[in-house]
Scaffold this motif. Structure first.
Motif, PDB file in Angstrom:
ATOM      1  N   TYR A 126     -44.745  56.993  67.402  1.00 52.59           N
ATOM      2  CA  TYR A 126     -43.962  58.001  68.114  1.00 52.59           C
ATOM      3  C   TYR A 126     -43.221  58.986  67.198  1.00 52.59           C
ATOM      4  O   TYR A 126     -42.457  59.823  67.699  1.00 52.59           O
ATOM      5  CB  TYR A 126     -42.961  57.301  69.037  1.00 52.59           C
ATOM      6  N   LEU A 127     -43.430  58.916  65.889  1.00 55.10           N
ATOM      7  CA  LEU A 127     -42.721  59.798  64.965  1.00 55.10           C
ATOM      8  C   LEU A 127     -42.963  61.273  65.268  1.00 55.10           C
ATOM      9  O   LEU A 127     -42.019  62.054  65.413  1.00 55.10           O
ATOM     10  CB  LEU A 127     -43.125  59.495  63.521  1.00 55.10           C
ATOM     11  N   GLU A 176     -40.514  64.260  66.866  1.00 56.34           N
ATOM     12  CA  GLU A 176     -40.004  65.041  65.733  1.00 56.34           C
ATOM     13  C   GLU A 176     -38.885  64.296  65.006  1.00 56.34           C
ATOM     14  O   GLU A 176     -37.792  64.822  64.784  1.00 56.34           O
ATOM     15  CB  GLU A 176     -39.531  66.415  66.206  1.00 56.34           C
ATOM     16  N   VAL A 177     -39.211  63.076  64.649  1.00 59.10           N
ATOM     17  CA  VAL A 177     -38.281  62.203  63.925  1.00 59.10           C
ATOM     18  C   VAL A 177     -38.800  62.014  62.502  1.00 59.10           C
ATOM     19  O   VAL A 177     -39.998  61.834  62.299  1.00 59.10           O
ATOM     20  CB  VAL A 177     -38.159  60.840  64.637  1.00 59.10           C
ATOM     21  N   GLU A 178     -37.904  62.071  61.532  1.00 58.56           N
ATOM     22  CA  GLU A 178     -38.276  61.865  60.134  1.00 58.56           C
ATOM     23  C   GLU A 178     -37.647  60.566  59.635  1.00 58.56           C
ATOM     24  O   GLU A 178     -36.429  60.403  59.679  1.00 58.56           O
ATOM     25  CB  GLU A 178     -37.803  63.043  59.273  1.00 58.56           C
ATOM     26  N   ILE A 188     -32.858  57.608  59.391  1.00 60.52           N
ATOM     27  CA  ILE A 188     -33.620  58.584  60.171  1.00 60.52           C
ATOM     28  C   ILE A 188     -32.940  59.948  60.153  1.00 60.52           C
ATOM     29  O   ILE A 188     -31.709  60.044  60.219  1.00 60.52           O
ATOM     30  CB  ILE A 188     -33.762  58.102  61.628  1.00 60.52           C
ATOM     31  N   HIS A 189     -33.767  60.981  60.073  1.00 63.11           N
ATOM     32  CA  HIS A 189     -33.297  62.355  60.245  1.00 63.11           C
ATOM     33  C   HIS A 189     -33.825  62.863  61.586  1.00 63.11           C
ATOM     34  O   HIS A 189     -35.039  62.932  61.791  1.00 63.11           O
ATOM     35  CB  HIS A 189     -33.806  63.242  59.112  1.00 63.11           C
ATOM     36  N   ALA A 190     -32.903  63.190  62.487  1.00 64.18           N
ATOM     37  CA  ALA A 190     -33.311  63.644  63.826  1.00 64.18           C
ATOM     38  C   ALA A 190     -32.097  64.151  64.581  1.00 64.18           C
ATOM     39  O   ALA A 190     -30.947  63.795  64.267  1.00 64.18           O
ATOM     40  CB  ALA A 190     -33.948  62.496  64.607  1.00 64.18           C
ATOM     41  N   ASP A 191     -32.344  64.982  65.572  1.00 65.63           N
ATOM     42  CA  ASP A 191     -31.300  65.322  66.528  1.00 65.63           C
ATOM     43  C   ASP A 191     -30.863  64.040  67.236  1.00 65.63           C
ATOM     44  O   ASP A 191     -31.687  63.164  67.521  1.00 65.63           O
ATOM     45  CB  ASP A 191     -31.847  66.334  67.538  1.00 65.63           C
ATOM     46  N   LEU A 192     -29.582  63.929  67.536  1.00 66.59           N
ATOM     47  CA  LEU A 192     -29.053  62.683  68.081  1.00 66.59           C
ATOM     48  C   LEU A 192     -29.708  62.300  69.408  1.00 66.59           C
ATOM     49  O   LEU A 192     -30.054  61.134  69.630  1.00 66.59           O
ATOM     50  CB  LEU A 192     -27.534  62.791  68.256  1.00 66.59           C
ATOM     51  N   SER A 207     -32.172  58.960  70.112  1.00 61.20           N
ATOM     52  CA  SER A 207     -31.985  57.981  71.194  1.00 61.20           C
ATOM     53  C   SER A 207     -33.253  57.818  72.022  1.00 61.20           C
ATOM     54  O   SER A 207     -33.644  56.702  72.378  1.00 61.20           O
ATOM     55  CB  SER A 207     -30.811  58.404  72.082  1.00 61.20           C
ATOM     56  N   SER A 208     -33.918  58.945  72.323  1.00 60.99           N
ATOM     57  CA  SER A 208     -35.155  58.885  73.115  1.00 60.99           C
ATOM     58  C   SER A 208     -36.258  58.176  72.348  1.00 60.99           C
ATOM     59  O   SER A 208     -37.014  57.369  72.912  1.00 60.99           O
ATOM     60  CB  SER A 208     -35.605  60.301  73.484  1.00 60.99           C
ATOM     61  N   TYR A 209     -36.354  58.474  71.065  1.00 59.36           N
ATOM     62  CA  TYR A 209     -37.373  57.861  70.205  1.00 59.36           C
ATOM     63  C   TYR A 209     -37.211  56.345  70.149  1.00 59.36           C
ATOM     64  O   TYR A 209     -38.162  55.590  70.395  1.00 59.36           O
ATOM     65  CB  TYR A 209     -37.272  58.465  68.810  1.00 59.36           C
ATOM     66  N   LEU A 210     -36.003  55.898  69.874  1.00 61.96           N
ATOM     67  CA  LEU A 210     -35.787  54.454  69.758  1.00 61.96           C
ATOM     68  C   LEU A 210     -35.879  53.760  71.112  1.00 61.96           C
ATOM     69  O   LEU A 210     -36.301  52.604  71.183  1.00 61.96           O
ATOM     70  CB  LEU A 210     -34.441  54.179  69.096  1.00 61.96           C
ATOM     71  N   ALA A 211     -35.519  54.464  72.167  1.00 60.18           N
ATOM     72  CA  ALA A 211     -35.628  53.861  73.508  1.00 60.18           C
ATOM     73  C   ALA A 211     -37.069  53.477  73.811  1.00 60.18           C
ATOM     74  O   ALA A 211     -37.334  52.361  74.287  1.00 60.18           O
ATOM     75  CB  ALA A 211     -35.096  54.834  74.557  1.00 60.18           C
ATOM     76  N   ILE A 212     -38.003  54.369  73.522  1.00 58.52           N
ATOM     77  CA  ILE A 212     -39.407  54.061  73.848  1.00 58.52           C
ATOM     78  C   ILE A 212     -40.000  53.052  72.869  1.00 58.52           C
ATOM     79  O   ILE A 212     -40.766  52.169  73.250  1.00 58.52           O
ATOM     80  CB  ILE A 212     -40.264  55.352  73.912  1.00 58.52           C
TER      81      ILE A 212
END
Length: 255
Positions: free
Chosen positions: A43-44, A48-50, A65-69, A73-78
């Motif tokens: 899902y990276l 758009e997660v670095e 991680i570098h990402a918008d907050l 949250s959405s990335y880690l949720a899934i």
């Protein structure tokens, strides 16, 4: 009771930790660790997660991680939801797999960034699983060594090469100590605080020109000042400072 809002990092860099519910070893098997790594990779790009550093331990994981907050949250949720579904099916169980929501702290300067990278890579060493961080398979350190980014972002290799002359210097950096305390499972935070307390009493003895840190323990005014400094530097309670002092005392004079 409403959840406390996450603090937003001015750099969009975050140190993240997630742990299994009730201290369960949800990443105990190799294929469980590999599955989490697979999901992190999957899902990276979509979110758009670095990813700049990671380590997967038996009971928990660390990510830098570098990402918008909100994206984070959405990335880690899934990722965590899909892992939980896999884990429950695999072990024929139902219910929560992770202890509450993931925890995060802001990385807002370069020094804290590199110290956090080091702390993440040194987790297996500090847990006495391996003697060298390179011996642990489930971390990003090998990707830095080979300069072959499988999960970590290409910019992670770029900033590493800008900061260090070669991998040997980078590996030497991992052997240095840090007085910063990072979020972790409670047992690991306690170890961090104990190391800090020992380093602090030796530093204070040197600063005051004493022959030994034993002199701080033996003199009432000095040990009170030391305990107060523990409270101030670690932002802990008086009770916690006393507990740490007793640990330091046992280490130094055996009582």
């Amino acid at each position: 009771m409403p959840r406390t809002a996450r603090k937003r990092s001015c750099t969009d860099f975050y140190h993240v930790i997630g742990r299994g519910i009730n201290h369960e070893r949800i990443f105990n098997q190799t294929r469980e660790k590999n599955n989490l790594i697979r999901l992190l990779r999957k899902y990276l790009d979509k979110y758009e997660v670095e990813l700049y550093a990671y380590v997967i331990m038996s009971t928990h994981f660390h990510l830098l991680i570098h990402a918008d907050l909100k994206v984070l949250s959405s990335y880690l949720a899934i990722v965590l939801a899909e892992f939980a579904e896999y884990y429950n099916y695999k072990h024929n169980r139902n219910g929560h797999v992770f202890q509450n929501r993931f925890r995060s702290e802001c990385i807002e300067n370069t020094q804290y960034f590199w110290n956090c990278v080091r702390y993440i890579h040194m987790n297996p060493v500090n847990a006495n699983i391996v003697k060298s961080p390179l011996k642990y398979r489930f971390s990003s350190l090998k990707e830095y060594e080979t300069e072959n980014s499988q999960i970590i972002h290409a910019d992670a290799i770029r900033v590493y090469k800008k900061e260090f002359s070669d991998f040997e210097e980078y590996l030497d950096f991992h052997q240095k100590s840090s007085r910063q305390i990072f979020i972790d499972i409670p047992e690991e935070v306690e170890i961090q605080q104990q190391k800090f307390a020992l380093a602090l009493i030796n530093q204070e003895a040197h600063r005051q020109g004493l022959d030994s840190p034993k002199e701080i323990i033996e003199q009432q005014s000095l040990r009170k000042d030391y305990q107060q400094k523990l409270r101030n530097d670690l932002r802990i309670s008086k009770t916690r400072a006393v507990r740490l002092y007793r640990f330091v005392k046992r280490c130094i004079i055996g009582k």
